[in-house]
Design an enzyme around this catalytic site. Sequence first.
Site, PDB file in Angstrom:
ATOM      1  N   SER A 289       0.769  -1.281   0.139  1.00 20.54           N
ATOM      2  CA  SER A 289      -0.062  -0.050  -0.023  1.00 20.54           C
ATOM      3  C   SER A 289       1.075   1.155   0.029  1.00 20.54           C
ATOM      4  CB  SER A 289      -0.975   0.252   1.296  1.00 20.54           C
ATOM      5  OG  SER A 289      -1.393  -1.092   1.329  1.00 20.54           O
ATOM      6  N   ALA A 290       1.943   1.097   0.778  1.00 21.26           N
ATOM      7  CA  ALA A 290       2.899   2.160   0.915  1.00 21.26           C
ATOM      8  C   ALA A 290       2.341   3.492   0.904  1.00 21.26           C
ATOM      9  CB  ALA A 290       3.913   2.234  -0.351  1.00 21.26           C
TER      10      ALA A 290
ATOM     11  N   LYS B  77      -8.249  -0.468   5.021  1.00 23.06           N
ATOM     12  CA  LYS B  77      -7.676   0.374   6.224  1.00 23.06           C
ATOM     13  C   LYS B  77      -8.459   1.604   6.314  1.00 23.06           C
ATOM     14  CE  LYS B  77      -2.995  -1.584   5.008  1.00 23.06           C
ATOM     15  NZ  LYS B  77      -1.660  -1.372   4.559  1.00 23.06           N
TER      16      LYS B  77
ATOM     17  N   TYR C 181      -3.609 -10.941  -3.932  1.00 19.41           N
ATOM     18  CA  TYR C 181      -2.641 -10.921  -4.690  1.00 19.41           C
ATOM     19  C   TYR C 181      -2.543 -11.769  -6.079  1.00 19.41           C
ATOM     20  CZ  TYR C 181      -0.220  -9.163  -0.489  1.00 19.41           C
ATOM     21  OH  TYR C 181       0.231  -8.507   0.408  1.00 19.41           O
TER      22      TYR C 181
ATOM     23  N   HIS D  68       7.654 -11.056   0.142  1.00 19.78           N
ATOM     24  CA  HIS D  68       6.639 -10.341   1.210  1.00 19.78           C
ATOM     25  C   HIS D  68       7.169 -10.662   2.597  1.00 19.78           C
ATOM     26  CE1 HIS D  68       2.998  -9.647   3.311  1.00 19.78           C
ATOM     27  NE2 HIS D  68       2.298  -9.496   2.043  1.00 19.78           N
TER      28      HIS D  68
ATOM     29  N   ASP E  98       5.062 -11.026   7.993  1.00 22.46           N
ATOM     30  CA  ASP E  98       3.914 -10.577   8.854  1.00 22.46           C
ATOM     31  C   ASP E  98       2.708 -11.356   8.165  1.00 22.46           C
ATOM     32  OD1 ASP E  98       4.489  -9.072   6.388  1.00 22.46           O
ATOM     33  OD2 ASP E  98       2.486  -7.822   6.979  1.00 22.46           O
TER      34      ASP E  98
ATOM     35  N   THR F 264      10.009  -6.008   9.286  1.00 23.84           N
ATOM     36  CA  THR F 264      10.625  -4.981  10.366  1.00 23.84           C
ATOM     37  C   THR F 264       9.810  -4.740  11.654  1.00 23.84           C
ATOM     38  OG1 THR F 264      11.411  -4.227   8.211  1.00 23.84           O
ATOM     39  CG2 THR F 264      11.945  -2.628  10.409  1.00 23.84           C
TER      40      THR F 264
ATOM     41  N   ILE G  53       6.686  -1.857  13.203  1.00 21.36           N
ATOM     42  CA  ILE G  53       5.771  -1.053  12.320  1.00 21.36           C
ATOM     43  C   ILE G  53       4.629  -1.767  12.119  1.00 21.36           C
ATOM     44  CG2 ILE G  53       5.649  -0.320   9.953  1.00 21.36           C
ATOM     45  CD1 ILE G  53       8.723  -0.377  10.069  1.00 21.36           C
TER      46      ILE G  53
ATOM     47  N   ASP H  56     -32.842  25.653  17.327  1.00 22.11           N
ATOM     48  CA  ASP H  56     -32.272  25.349  15.965  1.00 22.11           C
ATOM     49  C   ASP H  56     -32.854  26.312  15.116  1.00 22.11           C
ATOM     50  OD1 ASP H  56     -30.818  24.365  13.858  1.00 22.11           O
ATOM     51  OD2 ASP H  56     -32.108  22.368  13.936  1.00 22.11           O
TER      52      ASP H  56
HETATM   53  C1  SPV Z   1     -29.259  18.802  11.704  1.00 22.94           C
HETATM   54  O1  SPV Z   1     -28.606  17.892  12.319  1.00 22.94           O
HETATM   55  O2  SPV Z   1     -29.158  20.085  12.313  1.00 22.94           O
HETATM   56  C2  SPV Z   1     -30.248  18.840  10.718  1.00 22.94           C
HETATM   57  C3  SPV Z   1     -30.882  17.491  10.253  1.00 22.94           C
HETATM   58  O3  SPV Z   1     -30.339  19.718   9.807  1.00 22.94           O
HETATM   59  S1  SPV Z   1     -32.499  17.563  10.938  1.00 22.94           S
HETATM   60  O4  SPV Z   1     -32.313  17.758  12.144  1.00 22.94           O
HETATM   61  O5  SPV Z   1     -32.981  16.388  10.755  1.00 22.94           O
HETATM   62  O6  SPV Z   1     -32.906  18.572  10.171  1.00 22.94           O
HETATM   63 MG    MG Z   2     -29.892  21.638  10.783  1.00 25.27          MG
END
Ligand code: SPV
Ligand code: MG
Length: 437
Positions: free
Chosen positions: A14-15, A49, A80, A94, A97, A127, A130, A209
């Site tokens: 993957s490196a 990963k 592989y 390889h 590991d 090694t 790691i 809200d």
């Molecule tokens: C929030 O997480 O503030 C959202 C999603 O806007 S909801 O609460 O469903 O409107």
């Molecule tokens: Mg919201």
Amino acid sequence: MNKKVSKIVFVSMSADVIHHGHINIINEAKKYGNVIIGLISDDVISKHKRLPYLNWDQRKKILENVKGVIKVIKQKEWDYVPSILALKPDYLAHGTDWKKGNLKKLRYLAIKALKSYGGKLIEFEYTKGISAMNYSLNQKIIGTSPDVRKSSLKRLIELKKIVRIIEAHNPLSALIAENIYVKEKNFIKEFDGFWSSSLTDSTSQGKPDTESLDLSSRLNNINNIFNITTKPLIIDCDTGGLSDHFALNVKTMERLGISAAIIEDKKGLKKNSLLGNKVKQEQETIKIFSDKISQGVKSRADDDFMIIARIESLILENGMNDAFKRANAYVEAGADGIMIHSKKKDPAEIFEFAKKFKKKFENIPLVSVPSTYNSVKESELIKNKFNVVIYANQMLRAAYPAMYDTGMSILKYERSLEIDKKLAKINDILKLIPGTI
Ligand code: SPV
Ligand code: MG
């Protein structure tokens, strides 16, 4: 000339963070011949990963410049065997590991494939000290840059079947989301990024809200989250405010390293969607909202920052046709993705929307927020072509009853002994905090 030089030695890796372990393997392998690297593709690494810090082309460039490597090819499977059978190398090199744990099966299959044409396996002492996980922890200590973080959401959407986002209302909840994972066979399941929710941010501050927190306090919270995490974040921008202001705010959000802003097509004093029509709330006109999207899109520095339009037609019971009409207009205006919201108990209506939407806009990311239709499994969202799932408020809702019960228990028993078994050990919390130990 040394006879061995013309032989091909295949090394798969993957490196992502190149370390001395990779160089040791390559140095050993090149004693047997010309080294070809099977460099594992970004999507496969993300599945097993986590999203690689460097993309495939960047990793390729580094490895091509390592002495002894004659070629870097793409390995598109964790297994592989397909690469071995396509390349038929004289040797597969390889580290030891893979004799233990999950990789044992890959080793067995690789040996079988090598045998089928007379290839040989050479193994070198792995090694010590790691592991990919250590390196992923190091990455967290190193941190990330705003640009790398910003672009990682788009990369994840391209690479993963579904991008899993969870609400984080403060740095501690974000640290949990950053670090927890579940290991299943060869797969790691984790959260891919954070949702900065208007609901949980404002509730944490004891405010409604209703766009009551100004952007600078939202961004201040996000900045604190960014100090100690590396994953991408999507901000819930409510209505986005006035178009001109939104355009200016896009620049600020982008500079901080936020990956996407979701704006909802409501107007006036916005109320939480889950309240639906129980409170007075109205949808914005298509024209005004489309203009807001276009202004935001024009204002950003580059398209790694995504502007996602959130459609409230189903929430406000304005119908599927309205939802679809708006989706068309918003995509036309430049939206990079669509979030379709619903407060139904089952996902039927969002699946209906998805079917219609994806038929027309196959490559436009579609976002779901299964707060009310929470029986839906991610596999069903994938089947219905959703690209992102946002768990929008669960971290705060988990914290609230825990704090409430704790307070009640202390009041009742006039001490904390009875509730203590339900509380986290201070050491377990401190382990999460960078710089504590
Ligand atoms: C929030 O997480 O503030 C959202 C999603 O806007 S909801 O609460 O469903 O409107
Ligand atoms: Mg919201």
